[in-house]
Design an enzyme around this catalytic site. Structure first.
Site, mmCIF file in Angstrom:
data_model
loop_
_atom_site.group_PDB
_atom_site.id
_atom_site.type_symbol
_atom_site.label_atom_id
_atom_site.label_comp_id
_atom_site.label_asym_id
_atom_site.label_seq_id
_atom_site.Cartn_x
_atom_site.Cartn_y
_atom_site.Cartn_z
ATOM 1 N N GLY A 46 0.863 -1.184 0.000
ATOM 2 C CA GLY A 46 0.000 0.000 0.000
ATOM 3 C C GLY A 46 0.889 1.219 0.000
ATOM 4 O O GLY A 46 1.918 1.244 -0.667
ATOM 5 N N GLU A 47 0.503 2.201 0.755
ATOM 6 C CA GLU A 47 1.306 3.426 0.832
ATOM 7 C C GLU A 47 1.828 3.533 2.271
ATOM 8 O O GLU A 47 1.056 3.771 3.203
ATOM 9 C CB GLU A 47 0.426 4.626 0.452
ATOM 10 N N SER A 48 3.138 3.370 2.419
ATOM 11 C CA SER A 48 3.683 3.230 3.771
ATOM 12 C C SER A 48 3.449 4.465 4.641
ATOM 13 O O SER A 48 3.209 4.340 5.844
ATOM 14 C CB SER A 48 5.175 2.899 3.717
ATOM 15 N N CYS A 78 6.309 -5.164 0.641
ATOM 16 C CA CYS A 78 6.435 -3.852 0.001
ATOM 17 C C CYS A 78 6.295 -2.706 1.004
ATOM 18 O O CYS A 78 7.208 -2.471 1.788
ATOM 19 C CB CYS A 78 5.446 -3.776 -1.153
ATOM 20 N N ARG A 109 12.465 3.826 -0.368
ATOM 21 C CA ARG A 109 11.159 3.767 -1.040
ATOM 22 C C ARG A 109 11.297 4.164 -2.508
ATOM 23 O O ARG A 109 12.110 5.010 -2.850
ATOM 24 C CB ARG A 109 10.179 4.753 -0.395
ATOM 25 N N ILE A 138 5.462 -3.470 -7.498
ATOM 26 C CA ILE A 138 4.705 -2.235 -7.739
ATOM 27 C C ILE A 138 5.329 -1.106 -6.930
ATOM 28 O O ILE A 138 5.228 -1.083 -5.712
ATOM 29 C CB ILE A 138 3.220 -2.390 -7.335
ATOM 30 N N ARG A 139 5.969 -0.202 -7.605
ATOM 31 C CA ARG A 139 6.630 0.921 -6.914
ATOM 32 C C ARG A 139 7.333 0.433 -5.644
ATOM 33 O O ARG A 139 7.151 0.967 -4.554
ATOM 34 C CB ARG A 139 5.616 2.028 -6.588
ATOM 35 N N HIS A 174 4.914 -8.731 -4.152
ATOM 36 C CA HIS A 174 3.585 -8.957 -3.547
ATOM 37 C C HIS A 174 3.095 -10.378 -3.777
ATOM 38 O O HIS A 174 2.391 -10.619 -4.760
ATOM 39 C CB HIS A 174 2.559 -8.018 -4.180
ATOM 40 N N GLU A 176 0.716 -11.677 -2.399
ATOM 41 C CA GLU A 176 -0.756 -11.636 -2.329
ATOM 42 C C GLU A 176 -1.384 -11.262 -3.671
ATOM 43 O O GLU A 176 -2.584 -11.396 -3.851
ATOM 44 C CB GLU A 176 -1.217 -10.669 -1.233
#
Ligand code: GLN
Length: 211
Positions: A46-48, A78, A109, A138-139, A174, A176
């Protein structure tokens, strides 16, 4: 012992669905009372920066920090890895979250630049046989160095993309989001008898899409 997914932001539904196909009673962790119920936790992608803020707002920071110190098994992917990392090298954005400083790695990051921001690439994971694991990136953060208290467990070509330190596993990809349950199973089988039994039961049920 139940397993749980930290369910504040990010790819939570995917992670829960994946986990429940291995361990049906897995729960979403949103409050300290949920955390008290789990014996293993998944920190999703997600977005840390957002997840860190929401952990704080949910009153989970201290409780989670303590459980981690006590040896809670955590599989962090991630953004999750960023939150576990002992050190962050400053990212280009200059906006980096506080971390639990639990996993002995330094990461940065969003370190792959635009071209390689998101892709799928084969990953070799310690403890898994061929075929290689389909790594969805992903990023993702880059693991810049692995300290003496951690060890690499996953590689994309020669680059380290996964590490572990005892019960803490951190991956830049990921699992998942891949159509492959092997990393979840490996982690759950490594941590706790109850979970191992569930994983075995799941293995013997018919499978359609998932390996
Ligand atoms: N770039 C995100 C961050 O810094 C991580 C991306 C992800 O979890 N897919 O938090």
């Amino acid at each position: 012992m139940k397993a749980g997914v930290l369910a504040l932001q990010g790819d939570v539904p995917e992670h829960l669905a994946m986990l429940r196909s291995v361990q049906p009673d897995a729960i979403a962790v949103r409050r300290p009372a949920d955390l008290a119920e789990v014996g293993a936790l998944f920190l999703p992608g997600g977005e840390s920066t957002t997840i860190a803020r929401l952990i704080e707002e949910a009153g989970l920071w201290e409780a989670l920090s303590e459980r981690i110190r006590e040896g809670l098994p955590v599989l962090a992917t991630c953004a999750g890895l960023i939150l576990l990392a002992r050190d962050l090298a400053p990212s280009a954005s200059g906006r980096d979250p506080p971390t639990f400083r639990a996993l002995d790695v330094t990461v940065r990051r969003n370190d792959y630049g635009r071209q390689r921001e998101s892709c799928e690439a084969p990953v070799r994971v310690e403890g898994l046989q061929d075929p290689p694991f389909p790594g969805v990136f992903i990023r993702s953060p880059r693991i810049l160095s692995v300290g003496p208290q951690a060890a690499p467990i996953a590689w994309r070509q020669e680059e380290v993309v996964g590490v572990r330190a005892g019960p803490l596993w951190g991956l830049t990809f990921h699992p998942e989001l891949a159509d492959d349950l092997r990393v979840h199973r490996l982690f759950l089988a490594a941590h706790g008898r109850r979970v191992t039994r569930s994983a075995r039961a799941a293995r013997s049920t018919p499978r359609t899409r998932r390996r």
